[in-house]
Write a protein that holds these residues in place. Structure first.
Motif, short mmCIF file in Angstrom:
data_model
loop_
_atom_site.label_atom_id
_atom_site.label_comp_id
_atom_site.label_asym_id
_atom_site.label_seq_id
_atom_site.Cartn_x
_atom_site.Cartn_y
_atom_site.Cartn_z
N VAL A 116 15.84 19.38 16.67
CA VAL A 116 16.24 20.79 16.71
C VAL A 116 16.71 21.11 18.12
O VAL A 116 16.10 20.69 19.12
CB VAL A 116 15.06 21.70 16.33
CG1 VAL A 116 15.46 23.16 16.45
CG2 VAL A 116 14.60 21.39 14.92
N CYS A 117 17.80 21.83 18.22
CA CYS A 117 18.38 22.19 19.51
C CYS A 117 17.38 23.06 20.30
O CYS A 117 16.86 24.05 19.78
CB CYS A 117 19.68 22.94 19.31
SG CYS A 117 20.49 23.44 20.86
N THR A 118 17.11 22.66 21.54
CA THR A 118 16.16 23.42 22.37
C THR A 118 16.73 24.74 22.86
O THR A 118 16.00 25.59 23.37
CB THR A 118 15.74 22.57 23.57
OG1 THR A 118 16.92 22.18 24.31
CG2 THR A 118 14.99 21.34 23.11
N ARG A 119 18.04 24.93 22.68
CA ARG A 119 18.66 26.17 23.17
C ARG A 119 18.80 27.20 22.06
O ARG A 119 18.30 28.31 22.19
CB ARG A 119 20.02 25.87 23.79
CG ARG A 119 20.77 27.14 24.25
CD ARG A 119 22.04 26.80 24.97
NE ARG A 119 21.75 26.12 26.24
CZ ARG A 119 22.69 25.67 27.06
NH1 ARG A 119 23.96 25.82 26.74
NH2 ARG A 119 22.36 25.07 28.18
N CYS A 120 19.48 26.78 20.96
CA CYS A 120 19.73 27.75 19.89
C CYS A 120 18.80 27.61 18.70
O CYS A 120 18.76 28.47 17.82
CB CYS A 120 21.18 27.66 19.42
SG CYS A 120 21.56 26.12 18.53
N ARG A 171 25.88 21.57 23.36
CA ARG A 171 26.22 20.54 24.34
C ARG A 171 27.64 20.78 24.86
O ARG A 171 27.89 20.70 26.06
CB ARG A 171 26.12 19.16 23.69
CG ARG A 171 26.54 18.00 24.60
CD ARG A 171 26.40 16.68 23.85
NE ARG A 171 26.85 15.56 24.64
CZ ARG A 171 28.11 15.17 24.76
NH1 ARG A 171 29.06 15.85 24.10
NH2 ARG A 171 28.44 14.13 25.51
N ASP A 172 28.58 21.08 23.94
CA ASP A 172 29.96 21.35 24.36
C ASP A 172 30.01 22.57 25.27
O ASP A 172 30.74 22.60 26.29
CB ASP A 172 30.84 21.57 23.14
CG ASP A 172 30.98 20.31 22.29
OD1 ASP A 172 30.70 19.22 22.83
OD2 ASP A 172 31.34 20.42 21.10
N ALA A 183 31.18 22.68 29.08
CA ALA A 183 32.27 23.60 29.41
C ALA A 183 31.87 24.51 30.58
O ALA A 183 32.68 24.80 31.49
CB ALA A 183 32.63 24.44 28.19
N ARG A 184 30.61 24.95 30.56
CA ARG A 184 30.14 25.80 31.65
C ARG A 184 30.08 25.01 32.96
O ARG A 184 30.47 25.52 34.04
CB ARG A 184 28.76 26.35 31.31
CG ARG A 184 28.24 27.35 32.36
CD ARG A 184 26.97 28.03 31.92
NE ARG A 184 25.88 27.06 31.76
CZ ARG A 184 25.42 26.68 30.59
NH1 ARG A 184 25.96 27.15 29.47
NH2 ARG A 184 24.42 25.80 30.50
N LEU A 185 29.60 23.76 32.89
CA LEU A 185 29.57 22.93 34.09
C LEU A 185 30.96 22.71 34.64
O LEU A 185 31.19 22.74 35.87
CB LEU A 185 28.90 21.58 33.78
CG LEU A 185 27.40 21.60 33.47
CD1 LEU A 185 26.91 20.19 33.17
CD2 LEU A 185 26.62 22.20 34.64
N GLU A 186 31.92 22.47 33.73
CA GLU A 186 33.30 22.25 34.16
C GLU A 186 33.87 23.51 34.79
O GLU A 186 34.58 23.45 35.82
CB GLU A 186 34.15 21.81 32.96
CG GLU A 186 35.60 21.51 33.32
CD GLU A 186 35.72 20.35 34.29
OE1 GLU A 186 36.71 20.34 35.06
OE2 GLU A 186 34.85 19.47 34.31
#
Length: 421
Positions: free
Chosen positions: A345-349, A380-381, A385-388
């Motif tokens: 399960v995604c730890t964020r959403c 993850r995308d 994207a935020r890091l970029e």
């Protein structure tokens, strides 16, 4: 009625009354007058004679020596002709009424008559006293052997019982038939037969046995069916006899459960069992449909059925195939549920990983310290994207600062009027 039909029937069954021949040869007629006329015509030519008159008022007819020779020429080679009933005379040359008749022989002939009249074969479908030789020196004789493939009964062995034999004797017959069905064919490999039996490959086991080489195969599991036809005494005595036979002979007809009871499989493996049906002559003759009606009961069942229904195995291979498929479906569902419970399960959403994302991680292996493995694909995308974007912003800020520093340095090196010093 053709005279050849009467000669053939008498050639098979030795003795018969007009009533029995009528039921066998002309069941569509309303009475036996045509049969009696045919017998009288044959009597004039010396082919048949009356052996005696029965208590029922019927005349018992047999073949003469001339008729016996004639019938032998009419019967196929694979059909045995009955023994000749020779006429006996007293010291004064008067015919002596035959004493060879018995109630059992009458019941055998009547059974064949009512079954043939119901559409189970023709008189040529029957054989009497067929021998089944056993290796321990015993020969089990079947009272009747019927072959009626057009009626869905490739072969059936019949035992006629007038409620005068011990039930243990009937059970012994089932045991000996089972022993005979289990005999290996000549040159059969006993090790392969044993292996097929161990692996519960019932249909393959029969390939090594003797009986399929002698009796036609059917589309049903199990050995050649055996039918017990009861007659005489009272209905209560006949019913009691059937119940006792059912209790004592269960191990020969009950079959074995297929493996997988815990998975909900209740089907029965009948491949190594003798299908046993019972009926009564009195029940057959009282039913409007005769032997074609619901006058048969398969031992192990409670309801009365038609012969085809009684010989069918709805709880056998067909049920096993359905239950096995259902068991596999339930197993697949359990495995899928177990796998689903392990899905990350995604730890964020909080969303579950897609199959594609999960398979990617399983194939790549977990990278310790890489927290993106705990994120679903979209998160993850978004993370990358935020890091970029942050990296791009830092680059732009650095470039802007560098440009400002360069411009400041240029201004610092110019004079009052903009000239270089």
């Amino acid at each position: 009625m053709r005279r050849q039909e009467v000669l053939r029937a008498l050639g098979i069954f030795q003795r018969a009354t007009p009533d029995q021949l009528w039921r066998m040869l002309r069941p569509e007629d309303r009475h036996d007058r045509c049969t009696r006329d045919t017998l009288n015509a044959l009597k004039k030519t010396g082919m048949v004679r009356v052996e005696r008159r029965l208590k029922s008022g019927h005349q018992l007819w047999v073949l003469t020596e001339q008729g016996h020779k004639e019938a032998k020429g009419l019967l196929p080679r694979n059909v045995r002709i009955s023994a000749l009933c020779k006429q006996k005379y007293d010291t004064q040359g008067r015919p002596i009424p035959g004493q060879g008749y018995d109630e059992h022989a009458a019941a055998v002939t009547m059974t064949a008559a009512v079954l043939t009249g119901a559409g189970y074969g023709t008189p040529l479908s029957w054989q009497t006293e067929i021998a089944h030789k056993l290796p321990y020196g015993y020969t089990q004789y079947a009272d009747l052997t019927m072959r009626a493939p057009d009626a869905g009964v490739p072969a059936m062995l019949l035992e006629i019982d007038r409620v005068n034999e011990p039930v243990d004797d009937l059970v012994d017959k089932l045991r000996r038939y089972t022993d005979w069905f289990e005999l290996l064919a000549p040159k059969a490999d006993p090790n392969k037969e044993m292996a097929a039996r161990y692996e519960q490959l019932g249909s393959k086991v029969q390939q090594f046995r003797l009986w399929p080489h002698l009796y036609p195969a059917s589309n049903r599991e199990g050995y050649v069916p055996v039918a017990f036809v009861f007659t005489g005494k009272t209905a209560e005595q006949r019913e009691s006899r059937m119940q006792r036979l059912e209790q004592a002979g269960r191990r020969y007809f009950a079959g074995e459960p297929y493996p997988g009871r815990g998975a909900g499989i209740t089907a029965v493996d009948y491949h190594q069992a003798v299908p046993v049906v019972v009926t009564e002559l009195e029940r057959i003759t009282a039913d409007p449909a005769g032997a074609a009606g619901k006058v048969w009961r398969r031992l192990g069942r409670e309801e009365w059925q038609t012969l085809g229904e009684a010989l069918d195995n709805p709880d056998g291979d067909r049920l096993y195939a359905v239950q096995w498929k259902e068991a596999k479906r339930r197993q697949a569902e359990r495995e899928a549920a177990k796998k689903e419970a392990q899905r990350p399960v995604c730890t964020r959403c909080g969303a579950k990983f897609t199959d594609e994302r999960w398979q990617y991680l399983l194939g790549r292996g977990r990278s310790w310290g890489d927290r993106t493995d705990e994120l679903c694909g979209p998160c993850r995308d978004e993370h990358f994207a935020r890091l970029e974007a942050e990296r791009a912003a830092r680059r732009e800020a650095e470039e802007a600062a560098a440009q400002e520093a360069a411009e400041a340095e240029v201004k610092k090196g110019r004079g009052l009027f903009g000239r270089r010093r």
